[in-house]
Design an enzyme around this catalytic site. Structure first.
Site, short mmCIF file in Angstrom:
data_model
loop_
_atom_site.label_atom_id
_atom_site.label_comp_id
_atom_site.label_asym_id
_atom_site.label_seq_id
_atom_site.Cartn_x
_atom_site.Cartn_y
_atom_site.Cartn_z
N ASP A 49 0.81 -1.21 -0.03
CA ASP A 49 0.09 0.08 -0.03
C ASP A 49 0.92 1.28 0.03
O ASP A 49 1.12 1.70 0.89
CB ASP A 49 -0.84 -0.08 1.23
CG ASP A 49 -1.66 1.11 1.29
OD1 ASP A 49 -1.86 2.19 0.15
OD2 ASP A 49 -2.41 1.68 2.26
N ASP A 368 -25.84 -20.83 -48.33
CA ASP A 368 -25.87 -19.52 -47.60
C ASP A 368 -27.29 -18.79 -48.14
O ASP A 368 -28.14 -19.28 -48.30
CB ASP A 368 -24.57 -18.68 -48.13
CG ASP A 368 -23.98 -17.56 -47.30
OD1 ASP A 368 -24.83 -16.56 -47.07
OD2 ASP A 368 -23.19 -17.90 -46.47
N ASP A 369 -27.05 -17.40 -47.90
CA ASP A 369 -28.51 -16.56 -47.99
C ASP A 369 -29.10 -17.13 -49.34
O ASP A 369 -28.38 -17.12 -50.42
CB ASP A 369 -28.02 -15.10 -48.05
CG ASP A 369 -28.99 -14.18 -47.81
OD1 ASP A 369 -29.93 -14.48 -47.87
OD2 ASP A 369 -28.67 -13.04 -47.83
N ARG A 445 -28.62 -2.14 -44.80
CA ARG A 445 -28.79 -3.28 -45.92
C ARG A 445 -30.31 -3.30 -46.18
O ARG A 445 -30.58 -4.58 -46.28
CB ARG A 445 -28.18 -4.43 -45.49
CG ARG A 445 -27.49 -5.60 -46.53
CD ARG A 445 -27.12 -6.84 -45.76
NE ARG A 445 -26.39 -7.59 -47.10
CZ ARG A 445 -26.37 -8.87 -47.23
NH1 ARG A 445 -26.98 -9.65 -46.39
NH2 ARG A 445 -25.70 -9.46 -48.14
N LYS A 478 -24.97 -21.22 -39.91
CA LYS A 478 -24.17 -19.83 -39.88
C LYS A 478 -25.55 -18.57 -39.60
O LYS A 478 -26.22 -18.42 -40.18
CB LYS A 478 -23.63 -19.42 -41.32
CG LYS A 478 -23.04 -18.03 -41.64
CD LYS A 478 -22.24 -17.86 -42.77
CE LYS A 478 -21.89 -16.71 -43.27
NZ LYS A 478 -21.27 -16.58 -44.54
N ASP A 480 -26.15 -14.99 -39.30
CA ASP A 480 -25.77 -13.70 -39.53
C ASP A 480 -26.60 -12.47 -38.83
O ASP A 480 -27.70 -12.75 -38.36
CB ASP A 480 -25.70 -13.50 -40.95
CG ASP A 480 -24.61 -13.00 -41.75
OD1 ASP A 480 -24.19 -12.05 -41.20
OD2 ASP A 480 -24.51 -13.04 -42.82
N ASN A 482 -26.42 -8.55 -40.16
CA ASN A 482 -26.09 -7.56 -41.00
C ASN A 482 -26.30 -6.11 -40.97
O ASN A 482 -26.22 -5.40 -41.94
CB ASN A 482 -26.40 -8.11 -42.66
CG ASN A 482 -25.58 -9.28 -42.83
OD1 ASN A 482 -24.18 -9.41 -42.52
ND2 ASN A 482 -25.94 -10.13 -43.47
N CYS A 528 -21.70 -14.64 -37.39
CA CYS A 528 -21.20 -13.58 -38.54
C CYS A 528 -22.12 -12.33 -38.18
O CYS A 528 -23.24 -12.28 -37.94
CB CYS A 528 -21.55 -14.41 -39.72
SG CYS A 528 -21.36 -13.52 -41.17
N ASP A 550 -15.56 -10.58 -44.21
CA ASP A 550 -16.11 -10.84 -45.42
C ASP A 550 -14.95 -10.67 -46.69
O ASP A 550 -15.12 -10.90 -47.60
CB ASP A 550 -17.27 -9.78 -46.02
CG ASP A 550 -18.74 -10.38 -45.63
OD1 ASP A 550 -18.86 -11.37 -45.06
OD2 ASP A 550 -19.68 -9.55 -45.63
C1 GLA Z 1 -23.02 -11.21 -45.20
C2 GLA Z 1 -22.23 -12.28 -44.78
C3 GLA Z 1 -21.53 -13.03 -45.98
C4 GLA Z 1 -22.79 -13.66 -46.31
C5 GLA Z 1 -23.99 -12.59 -46.88
C6 GLA Z 1 -25.19 -13.14 -47.24
O1 GLA Z 1 -22.41 -10.25 -45.51
O2 GLA Z 1 -20.98 -11.78 -43.94
O3 GLA Z 1 -20.76 -13.99 -45.62
O4 GLA Z 1 -23.52 -14.65 -45.50
O5 GLA Z 1 -24.13 -11.80 -45.69
O6 GLA Z 1 -26.01 -12.11 -47.64
#
Ligand code: GLA
Length: 785
Positions: A49, A368-369, A445, A478, A480, A482, A528, A550
């Site tokens: 101290d 994916d999307d 987005r 995955k 996400d 965004n 993500c 990305d």
């Molecule tokens: C984000 C993710 C990508 C992909 C797109 C799909 O940008 O980081 O890897 O999955 O969305 O819309």
């Protein structure tokens, strides 16, 4: 281990290499005496101290009983305002009985436990192994009926201490929490460099290092997510502290929303650091008997540089944070269709991709999307997870079955926390979207957030997702997210709770994730947020891996992964080989470099595999074979960043196994320099007396890269860009120069491997290495004896 000296009210938290000592002052405040290199526990620790024994002008004495005792110069474990400490404070409460906001918390009691207390509704480190301990120190407000429970947990082997705090209102009138950091630490020195990770989309994890000066410096997020702008991480390093030597402290927060890390160097040359939920638009009213729980903060001290600091973080994350089923489990090599097809696919195209992926050695296929209805671009469709019957006439069930019949696992992308204005869900439940009343919402987005503070939304999402995951029999998801937050408001919350929306959103998200974790514990979740916009320890608790960025350009990825490696182990970073040119940079990098970078993460492929050249196919097959052969080492080994003398265009990493008998090192070059100097690659962390063989991974050049010069090496003459040139380039794998060295551990550490001279435009021979722009090398290191 936690030792308590009851006479002097000292608590000594010891890990293998560090000590953390706190003491209750005569006035009852909890003070920090020391955090640094490990000390033996002795009964004279109050000697630490070191405080002013004189009356200082312009200070405010805490009480007239001792005019030398002022909080402004004391190193405190919780700091408040109103009693003479003029620095930024870690806790600010407003007492609604009289509107006052001065707080004064003093020691009341403590408790030692072998298990850590559960932080209700929040992700946190799992209880430590036997021998480690948790300490709760209870402070009470001197006149208001409020208690603070300060929790400390020692992870001895990892050299980590976790801290959190709960605030409990024991009175009958509400107490408003205006600011509550999870931890406050005051250090005795002003001389620190702050290291932190800044960034933005496709440029996350950029390491910043700069000195702290007198005054306040803070980083944080007010975007609703932890954000790529400032990852919830900071290190305080002594000037000159490098990768392998020097003292440094590392801090992070297990939280996924708005956060703030504040440092302040005081006029008295002490450095304060505080971590917690951001106080931006944050207010939380506690009614009688209610408690507010702060997320857990993780801290570590290293006297062996930043490398050991990162290693401590990596170990705690790998052993005590990520979901148990994934702690030592190999992660599959995936092929993801995003950069291969974007929204433009159907079952036929997916099956072609999947079959090729299987032939190449991939283990998991990720859709994916774009798989659900009204989702042909990013403007619509989010919110309803019903298959697009044009793209997938047999639904998810059929595509998943067909892919699994190929011998691949099936994975799926979802973005549950969002809704598109053009979606059935929004038409049905506009009140579930986050929109400030009567305002035209600003979009990110082209989408809106769902109100995760509303339990109805959580129930809806759970039902939808559980149904989709079952229907598609997913092995992997995955997840996400965004967009950043705007127009923040919940139709579900009363006006008085709107200022807690950001935090309530995160708690709602965690509630959903806890539920899903319970039901789908065996499913591998990947976090993500347009890449690394919500890469934090909170998400890592639920999802052992994160889509790091990305940006899949090999050169950019080196900087991104290097930055994130300060805190996160390589088994948390998903890293794919993508096509060329890079879709983000339009840069051409060798396919071997794209793979070599992905090797220091969870490797996968994200390009149109049906359009590969024969050269690429052959090379990818060899890459996957190499990755599988060394997967345990690559994914689970101890990761270190290596320093290269004069190598400002060069980066190097190493992963080493537990007994240091095997390692893989990577050497990554940016632009090649003209007439470059000789470089050595020093490989630490190996057994000093061990004899090692170092062999470069067999890599291949596409001979097109050499143009006419190819004729220097070939027996027949080939016309540059002629048909034959194309055929040969496609069929012939031209190996790069192999490098093999046999050296002892101490030689590898201190001398390093003498890398071959790089091409200088004069000759090509066995002794010349052609690494080239964005070229890279991997070295496998194996102990012979
Ligand atoms: C984000 C993710 C990508 C992909 C797109 C799909 O940008 O980081 O890897 O999955 O969305 O819309």
């Amino acid at each position: 281990m936690i030792a308590v000296n009851n006479d002097e009210q000292i608590f000594h938290l010891q890990t293998l290499n560090s000590s953390y000592v706190v003491q209750v002052s005569d006035a009852g405040h909890l003070l920090n005496l020391y955090y640094g290199q490990r000390l033996e526990h002795r009964d004279n620790l109050s000697i630490l101290d070191h405080s002013y024994q004189v009356k200082l002008g312009s200070t405010t004495a805490y009480s007239s009983e001792d005019e030398r005792y002022c909080l402004e110069t004391r190193k405190q474990e919780v700091s408040t305002s109103g009693k003479g400490d003029y620095r930024e404070s870690s806790l600010h409460l407003i007492y609604t009985d009289d509107g006052s906001s001065t707080s004064d918390f003093v020691f009341d009691r403590y408790e030692l436990n072998s298990n850590k207390p559960c932080l209700d509704g929040l992700p946190q480190t799992h209880s430590p192994a036997d021998g480690d301990q948790s300490l709760t120190i209870v402070l009470r407000e001197k006149i208001k009926p409020v208690e603070l429970h300060l929790h400390y947990t020692c992870f001895a082997r990892q050299d980590v201490i976790c801290r959190s705090m709960e605030i409990i209102n024991l009175g009958s009138t509400p107490v408003v929490v205006d600011k509550a950091c999870s931890m406050n630490l005051d250090l005795s020195s002003p001389a620190f460099d702050a290291l932190h990770l800044t960034g933005k989309w496709i440029a996350e994890g950029q390491l910043q290092r700069h000195a702290l000066y007198k005054g306040v410096f803070s980083i944080g997020s007010n975007r609703g997510v932890s954000s790529a702008t400032h990852n919830p991480f900071m290190a305080l390093a002594k000037p000159g502290c490098g990768e392998m030597t020097g003292d440094c402290y590392g801090f992070s927060l297990i939280y996924s929303g708005n956060h703030k890390i504040t440092t302040e160097v005081s006029p008295y040359d002490q450095t304060r650091i505080m971590l917690g939920i951001s106080d931006f638009d944050f207010r939380w009213s506690l009614a009688e008997g209610e408690r507010f729980t702060c997320p857990e903060a993780v801290m570590t001290f290293s006297h062996q540089g930043l490398g050991k600091m990162s290693n401590n973080f990596h170990r705690i994350i790998k052993t005590h944070l990520i979901p148990q089923p994934w702690q030592n489990k190999a992660r599959p090599i995936q092929a993801n269709n995003w950069e291969a097809t974007y929204f433009n696919f159907d079952e036929g195209k997916l099956m072609k991709l999947a079959r090729k992926a299987k032939d190449l050695g991939v283990e998991l296929f990720v859709l994916d999307d774009g798989w659900f209805s009204n989702r042909n671009d990013e403007t619509s469709g989010l919110g309803n997870y019903v298959e697009d019957k044009k793209k997938l006439p047999g639904g998810l069930a059929r595509i998943s079955r067909k892919i699994r019949q190929q011998g691949l696992q099936f994975g799926l992308w979802v973005e549950p926390e969002m809704v598109s204005e053009d979606s059935d869900l929004f038409r049905q439940h506009p009140e579930w979207a986050v929109i400030s009343p009567k305002r035209q919402p600003s979009l990110g987005r082209r989408q809106l957030l769902l109100d995760m503070s509303n339990p109805e939304v959580i129930d809806y999402l759970y039902q939808q997702l559980a149904d989709v995951f079952r229907r598609a029999e997913v092995s992997y998801v995955k997840w996400d997210h965004n967009r950043n937050f705007s127009d923040v408001y919940s139709n579900h919350l009363p006006p008085g709770q709107q200022s807690g929306f950001y935090h309530r959103y995160v708690l709602g998200l965690y509630r959903l994730l806890f539920k899903l974790k319970e039901t789908f514990g065996e499913v591998l979740f990947e976090n993500c947020s347009s890449g690394g916009n919500r890469f934090d320890l909170g998400m890592t608790f639920f999802m052992p891996q994160t889509w790091t960025s990305d940006n899949t350009d090999a050169y950019e990825r080196v900087a991104i992964q290097q930055g994130f490696s300060l805190l996160y182990p390589q088994c948390c970073m998903s890293a794919h080989v993508s096509g060329h040119p890079s879709h983000q940079m339009l840069r051409h990098t060798p396919i071997e470099s794209r793979f070599n970078v992905s090797c220091f993460g969870l490797s996968g492929y994200q390009l149109d595999l049906t359009k590969l050249t024969t050269f690429e196919e052959k090379v990818i097959m060899k890459q996957i074979r190499f990755y599988k052969q060394h997967r345990t080492l690559l994914q689970q080994g101890d990761f270190y960043r290596l320093a290269i003398d004069g190598g400002n265009q060069q980066t190097a990493w190493i992963v080493v196994n537990d007994d240091k008998t095997e390692a893989v090192a990577g050497f990554f070059q940016g632009l090649q320099q003209a007439n470059p100097t000789l470089k050595t690659l020093k490989l630490p962390m190996l057994n000093t007396d061990g004899l090692y063989q170092v062999t470069s991974r067999e890599q291949f050049h596409n001979i097109r890269q050499f143009g006419d010069l190819v004729n220097e090496e070939l027996p027949v003459n080939i016309k540059d860009r002629g048909i034959l040139h194309g055929i040969v380039a496609n069929r012939v794998l031209h190996p790069s120069k192999n490098e093999t060295y046999t050296l002892y551990g101490d030689q590898l550490q201190h001398l390093g491997i003498p890398l071959k001279s790089q091409f200088t435009g004069t000759e090509m021979s066995e002794q010349v290495s052609h690494i080239g722009d964005f070229g890279t090398r991997l070295f496998h290191i194996r102990q012979l004896q």
